[in-house]
Design a protein around this motif. Structure first.
Motif, short mmCIF file in Angstrom:
data_model
loop_
_atom_site.label_atom_id
_atom_site.label_comp_id
_atom_site.label_asym_id
_atom_site.label_seq_id
_atom_site.Cartn_x
_atom_site.Cartn_y
_atom_site.Cartn_z
N ILE A 276 0.83 -1.20 0.00
CA ILE A 276 0.00 0.00 0.00
C ILE A 276 0.87 1.25 0.00
CG2 ILE A 276 -1.63 1.34 1.39
CD1 ILE A 276 -2.81 -1.34 2.34
N VAL A 277 1.90 1.25 0.83
CA VAL A 277 2.81 2.40 0.89
C VAL A 277 3.54 2.58 -0.43
CG1 VAL A 277 4.90 3.30 1.98
CG2 VAL A 277 3.09 2.30 3.39
N LEU A 278 3.97 1.47 -1.02
CA LEU A 278 4.68 1.55 -2.30
C LEU A 278 3.77 2.14 -3.38
CD1 LEU A 278 7.32 0.88 -3.79
CD2 LEU A 278 6.36 -1.37 -4.32
N GLN A 279 2.52 1.69 -3.42
CA GLN A 279 1.59 2.23 -4.39
C GLN A 279 1.31 3.71 -4.12
OE1 GLN A 279 -2.80 1.53 -4.49
NE2 GLN A 279 -2.33 0.31 -6.29
N THR A 280 1.22 4.05 -2.84
CA THR A 280 0.99 5.45 -2.47
C THR A 280 2.14 6.34 -2.93
OG1 THR A 280 -0.31 4.79 -0.53
CG2 THR A 280 0.59 7.03 -0.53
N MET A 281 3.36 5.86 -2.76
CA MET A 281 4.52 6.63 -3.21
C MET A 281 4.46 6.87 -4.71
SD MET A 281 7.39 4.67 -0.87
CE MET A 281 8.80 5.39 -1.71
N GLY A 282 4.05 5.84 -5.46
CA GLY A 282 3.92 6.01 -6.90
C GLY A 282 2.84 7.01 -7.26
N THR A 283 1.73 6.97 -6.51
CA THR A 283 0.63 7.90 -6.75
C THR A 283 1.05 9.34 -6.45
OG1 THR A 283 -1.00 6.19 -6.22
CG2 THR A 283 -1.74 8.49 -6.14
N LEU A 284 1.77 9.52 -5.35
CA LEU A 284 2.20 10.88 -4.97
C LEU A 284 3.14 11.49 -6.01
CD1 LEU A 284 2.86 10.49 -1.13
CD2 LEU A 284 0.84 11.43 -2.25
N SER A 285 3.94 10.65 -6.63
CA SER A 285 4.94 11.17 -7.57
C SER A 285 4.40 11.29 -8.99
CB SER A 285 6.17 10.25 -7.58
OG SER A 285 5.83 8.95 -8.02
N ARG A 286 3.18 10.76 -9.22
CA ARG A 286 2.65 10.74 -10.57
C ARG A 286 2.20 12.13 -10.99
NH1 ARG A 286 -1.08 6.28 -10.24
NH2 ARG A 286 0.80 5.05 -9.90
N ASP A 287 2.71 12.59 -12.11
CA ASP A 287 2.43 13.95 -12.57
C ASP A 287 1.29 13.93 -13.58
OD1 ASP A 287 2.61 16.65 -12.90
OD2 ASP A 287 4.32 16.59 -14.26
N ILE A 288 0.05 13.71 -13.05
CA ILE A 288 -1.13 13.80 -13.91
C ILE A 288 -2.11 14.76 -13.27
CG2 ILE A 288 -0.82 11.48 -14.82
CD1 ILE A 288 -2.99 10.52 -12.97
N GLU A 289 -3.20 15.01 -13.96
CA GLU A 289 -4.13 16.04 -13.51
C GLU A 289 -4.70 15.70 -12.13
OE1 GLU A 289 -7.11 17.24 -16.31
OE2 GLU A 289 -5.87 16.60 -17.99
N ASP A 290 -4.90 16.72 -11.32
CA ASP A 290 -5.35 16.55 -9.94
C ASP A 290 -6.65 15.75 -9.84
OD1 ASP A 290 -4.23 19.71 -8.53
OD2 ASP A 290 -3.20 17.82 -8.85
N HIS A 291 -7.63 16.06 -10.71
CA HIS A 291 -8.92 15.40 -10.56
C HIS A 291 -8.83 13.91 -10.86
CE1 HIS A 291 -9.06 15.90 -14.95
NE2 HIS A 291 -9.99 14.96 -14.96
N LEU A 292 -7.77 13.50 -11.60
CA LEU A 292 -7.58 12.08 -11.85
C LEU A 292 -6.85 11.41 -10.70
CD1 LEU A 292 -6.59 12.09 -15.63
CD2 LEU A 292 -8.80 11.59 -14.60
N ILE A 293 -5.80 12.03 -10.21
CA ILE A 293 -5.00 11.41 -9.16
C ILE A 293 -5.78 11.33 -7.85
CG2 ILE A 293 -3.88 13.46 -8.17
CD1 ILE A 293 -2.13 10.21 -9.06
N GLU A 294 -6.70 12.27 -7.65
CA GLU A 294 -7.45 12.26 -6.41
C GLU A 294 -8.73 11.42 -6.52
OE1 GLU A 294 -6.22 13.42 -3.80
OE2 GLU A 294 -4.63 14.69 -4.59
N ARG A 295 -8.98 10.90 -7.69
CA ARG A 295 -10.21 10.15 -7.92
C ARG A 295 -10.21 8.86 -7.11
NH1 ARG A 295 -14.57 7.97 -9.47
NH2 ARG A 295 -15.17 7.64 -11.65
N THR A 296 -11.28 8.60 -6.35
CA THR A 296 -11.44 7.35 -5.63
C THR A 296 -12.36 6.45 -6.43
OG1 THR A 296 -11.15 8.45 -3.49
CG2 THR A 296 -12.21 6.30 -3.48
N LEU A 297 -11.83 5.33 -6.88
CA LEU A 297 -12.63 4.42 -7.68
C LEU A 297 -13.62 3.66 -6.81
CD1 LEU A 297 -9.90 2.88 -10.04
CD2 LEU A 297 -11.52 4.70 -10.56
N THR A 298 -14.83 3.50 -7.32
CA THR A 298 -15.82 2.67 -6.64
C THR A 298 -15.74 1.26 -7.22
OG1 THR A 298 -17.53 3.37 -8.21
CG2 THR A 298 -17.36 4.59 -6.14
#
Length: 404
Positions: A276-298
Motif C-alpha cells: 500500500i505504501v509503495l503504491q501510495t509513493m507512486g501515486t504521490l509522484s505521478r504527474d497527472i491532472e489533480d482530478h484524476l489522481i485524487e479520484r477514488t474508484l468505486t
C-alpha cells in the motif's frame, strides 16, 4: 631557534582570526544548508514522523509522506498496539514497547521496517507542550460529530457538537482523553481529525512564524532532529498541502490475543501495508491532472467461486488500498476459472493501478452509455454501476491472481 615575543603574538592573533573565520563560514553554511530545500530542489519525497506523547508514551503516531515535486500528501496512522516481531526483544509485542521518549531511534526503525521506507525527519510533541502549541496557533478548529462530556480533575468539560474551535487546554484533553466505553475506531478517528485540524491551523498561521522570535518560541515546543532553520523550511513547504485531500489511512490488521494482550497483527505478515505504501509513493509522484489522481474508484465485488466470504475479505483488503467498495455479492455462478476486471472508469492508468494490486491482467472495458450526456442531465430510474466490477475466479488466492 628562538621565537621572539612579537612573532608569537602575531602567530596567536593569526590563529584566532583563522579560527573565527572558519567558525563564521561553518555557521553560515550550517544555517543555509537545509535538507528540506535540497529535497524540494530535487523534487524528492519526504517522510516525516509525528508523535504526540502522553506520559512519555506515544498516544498518536503519524507518518506524513510529502512529495515536494507534485505537492501531494498522504498520511499513515500507526497504532501503538500493532503487533510485530520486535528483534530487540525477540518476541511479538506492541510496536510502542520499544518507544523511548528520550531516544526515538528504535521506535522510528521499527516503523521504517513496517512501512518499507526511510523516515527523514521526526517531530515529537508531548501533551503539556501541545497545550502551548495550540494556544500559539490561536486554537484548532475541528468537527465534533456528537457532544462529549469528559471529567477532568472533578471538573466537567463539555465538547459541543459541530464545528468547534478548541483552545490549548481543551485541545490537550480532546486529543488525549480515553473513555472506558468509547469505540476504539471512534477514538482513532477523533485523534486523526484533531491532527488534521492542527496541521491546517499551522498552515494558516505560517506567515506569523516568519518572525524569527515567534518561530524560535514555537519550535522550542517540539523535539526534533531538525534545527530551527530546517524546521521552518519544512513548515513553509507545508503551505502547499491541501488538508481537505490529505486523508489519514490507518495501518490495519487482524486482532489476535498474543501472550495475554490483544494486538493488531498486520495483514499478510506486513506485506500488504508495504505494498500500500509503495503504491501510495507512486501515486504521490505521478504527474497527472489533480482530478484524476485524487479520484477514488468505486468497486463492486462478485464472488464467482465456492469459497465462502471471499468477496468480503477481498473488500477489506481493497479498502486498505483506499478503494471505495460499494457492493459485494455472489456472481451468477460459482465456477468461474479466471478473475475478471470490468471497468467503466474512463481512465486506464487508474484501472491499471487497481489491477496491479491483485496482479490481474484480464481487463475488459465496458462502455458507459451516459458518458456523453450533458452535465445538467437529470438521471431518473438509471441504475448506478461502480467504476469497477471485480469478478473473483478460482485463480484468485485471496490476495493475488495466479496464472493469468
Amino acid at each position: 631557534m628562538k621565537l621572539f615575543k612579537g612573532d608569537a603574538s602575531l602567530l596567536l592573533l593569526a590563529l584566532i582570526i583563522l579560527l573565527f573565520t572558519f567558525g563564521v563560514i561553518f555557521s553560515i553554511l550550517t544555517f543555509r544548508s537545509c535538507p528540506v530545500e535540497d529535497a524540494v530542489a530535487d523534487s524528492r519525497l519526504m517522510n516525516i514522523l509525528f508523535v504526540i506523547e502522553d506520559d512519555k508514551k506515544p498516544l498518536s503516531t503519524y507518518v506524513l509522506m510529502y512529495h515536494s515535486g507534485t505537492k501531494r500528501t498522504a498520511i499513515f496512522d500507526v497504532p501503538g498496539d500493532l503487533g510485530l516481531l520486535i528483534s530487540r526483544i525477540n518476541r511479538v509485542d506492541r510496536i510502542d514497547r520499544v518507544y523511548d521518549s528520550g531516544r526515538i531511534g528504535n521506535y522510528q526503525s521499527e516503523i521504517e521496517k513496517l512501512l518499507g521506507i526511510d523516515i527523514n525527519f521526526h517531530i515529537i510533541i508531548n501533551k503539556e507542550n501541545l497545550v502551548s502549541v495550540v494556544d500559539i496557533l490561536e486554537g484548532v478548529e475541528i468537527f465534533i460529530p456528537s457532544r462529549v462530556f469528559h471529567w477532568e480533575d472533578d471538573d466537567i468539560i463539555i465538547f459541543p457538537s459541530g464545528m468547534t474551535i478548541l483552545d490549548g487546554a481543551k485541545a490537550g484533553i480532546y486529543a488525549t482523553y480515553s473513555l472506558p466505553h468509547e469505540d476504539s475506531e471512534m477514538a482513532v478517528f477523533r485523534r486523526q481529525r484533531f491532527f488534521l485540524g492542527y496541521l491546517n491551523r499551522q498552515i494558516q498561521m505560517n506567515e506569523y512564524f516568519q518572525n524569527p522570535s515567534a518561530s524560535k518560541m514555537y519550535n522550542s515546543l517540539f523535539r526534533s532532529n531538525m534545527n530551527q532553520h530546517t524546521l521552518m523550511c519544512l513548515f513553509n513547504e507545508f503551505v502547499n498541502i491541501d488538508i481537505d485531500r490529505a486523508g489519514i489511512q490507518s495501518v490495519g490488521g487482524t486482532v489476535r490475543e498474543v501472550s495475554g494482550q490483544m494486538l493488531i497483527i498486520p495483514h499478510w505478515d506486513g506485506n500488504l501495508i508495504r505494498e500500500i505504501v509503495l503504491q501510495t509513493m507512486g501515486t504521490l509522484s505521478r504527474d497527472i491532472e489533480d482530478h484524476l489522481i485524487e479520484r477514488t474508484l468505486t468497486v463492486e465485488i462478485l464472488n464467482g467461486t465456492t469459497i465462502n466470504g471471499l468477496a468480503g475479505r477481498t473488500a477489506d483488503m481493497l479498502r486498505s488500498f483506499g478503494y471505495d467498495v460499494i457492493a459485494i455479492s455472489n456472481a451468477d455462478r460459482n465456477n468461474y476459472d479466471s478473475t475478471l476486471i470490468i471497468h467503466r472508469a474512463g481512465n486506464d492508468e487508474l484501472v491499471k493501478a487497481f489491477a496491479d494490486v491483485i496482479r490481474c491482467t484480464n481487463i475488459v472495458r465496458e462502455a458507459n452509455p451516459y458518458d456523453d450526456l450533458a452535465d445538467d442531465f437529470i438521471f431518473h430510474n438509471i441504475e448506478y454501476k461502480a467504476d469497477i466490477t471485480l469478478l473473483l475466479g478460482r485463480n484468485f488466492n485471496g490476495r493475488f491472481v495466479v496464472g493469468n
